[in-house]
Write a protein that holds these residues in place. Sequence first.
Motif, PDB file in Angstrom:
ATOM      1  N   THR A 177      45.165  44.698  44.042  1.00  0.00           N
ATOM      2  CA  THR A 177      45.448  44.437  42.540  1.00  0.00           C
ATOM      3  C   THR A 177      46.735  45.683  41.709  1.00  0.00           C
ATOM      4  N   ILE A 178      46.493  46.843  41.693  1.00  0.00           N
ATOM      5  CA  ILE A 178      47.664  47.272  40.697  1.00  0.00           C
ATOM      6  C   ILE A 178      49.135  46.647  41.222  1.00  0.00           C
ATOM      7  N   PHE A 179      49.410  45.972  42.124  1.00  0.00           N
ATOM      8  CA  PHE A 179      50.789  45.927  42.585  1.00  0.00           C
ATOM      9  C   PHE A 179      50.567  44.436  41.652  1.00  0.00           C
ATOM     10  N   GLY A 230      53.731  42.239  37.521  1.00  0.00           N
ATOM     11  CA  GLY A 230      52.891  40.761  36.887  1.00  0.00           C
ATOM     12  C   GLY A 230      53.369  41.196  35.524  1.00  0.00           C
ATOM     13  N   THR A 231      52.681  42.262  34.864  1.00  0.00           N
ATOM     14  CA  THR A 231      53.394  42.840  33.593  1.00  0.00           C
ATOM     15  C   THR A 231      54.527  42.254  33.237  1.00  0.00           C
ATOM     16  N   PHE A 268      42.821  39.973  49.154  1.00  0.00           N
ATOM     17  CA  PHE A 268      41.962  39.920  48.131  1.00  0.00           C
ATOM     18  C   PHE A 268      42.689  41.150  46.819  1.00  0.00           C
ATOM     19  N   PRO A 269      42.458  40.157  45.443  1.00  0.00           N
ATOM     20  CA  PRO A 269      42.230  41.809  44.995  1.00  0.00           C
ATOM     21  C   PRO A 269      41.476  42.214  44.775  1.00  0.00           C
ATOM     22  N   LEU A 270      41.174  43.413  43.260  1.00  0.00           N
ATOM     23  CA  LEU A 270      39.651  43.935  43.485  1.00  0.00           C
ATOM     24  C   LEU A 270      38.499  43.217  42.898  1.00  0.00           C
TER      25      LEU A 270
END
Length: 288
Positions: free
Chosen positions: A76-78, A83-84, A222-224
């Motif tokens: 998720t952090i990645f 992505g931002t 899987f993301p968080l």
Amino acid sequence: MVRSKSDWVFTSINGTILILISVSMVLPLIHLLAVSFSDALYANAKLVYFWPKGFQLDVYKTIFGMNTLWRSMGVTIFITVVGTLIYLMFTTSMSYGLARPFTPGKKIILRLVLVTLVFNAPLIPNYLVISSIGLENTLWALMLPGALNAFGVIIMKTFFQGLSSELFDAAKIDGCSEFGIFTRIALPLSTAGIATLALFHAVGLWNSYFAALIYIRTKELFPLQIMLRSLVVEENFMFNPSGGEILSATPEMMKAGIILFATVPILIVYPFLQKYFVKGATLGSLKE
């Protein structure tokens, strides 16, 4: 300036409503925090409200020892950071081009961008496109489809148009290229707008759930939020991943701790971007 009675009444009512809304949003988090720190006896009996009873740290010791949860946090952090950055790169560059008076065909491009505000790609065609270009079951499927949107383009275009054209002319006289004007003048003067869009998009990526549910198949990717659903809804946390032992914490306590584990990190970002967020949301909507 002397305030009239009607202004005072409006301000009081408005402030009271905002305070009540704020309290209604904070109290659930306080309740979850209290439950996660309470003893299982009190948590099972539903005796914990906004203050822990029988303080203990077993829940967070268990959570911090779950490798699958940390791996999902890393994913998720990645996708949030990368992505931002991709989103800001695409959005600012396109907005700058549309804001410059000499860009050929910018009116047609802007109208095409505005069309996407009304008409969005349906789910099935969108899935077929992602699958056909080989992005399915990759993290790029969570970052690239939303790397450019009309809302961000309009906000940043408004910011760039509000900048003084004399600055650009002076930079050209000094021999600065168009790319240099964009990176050295336009972007630094638009920090408020960039921070606002970064906050919006980062929160969206952090909470990414539906796209991951559709495109991601491998459990390691899987993301968080997907892992959070697996742990909270299916109660997979009731077994220790390493040894298969049943945990002493109750399901309610584990759910509370895991929800806070997934929520608190993104909340920490808000205080650092708040001043830019307020300024960007105001200026971006008022500049011509």
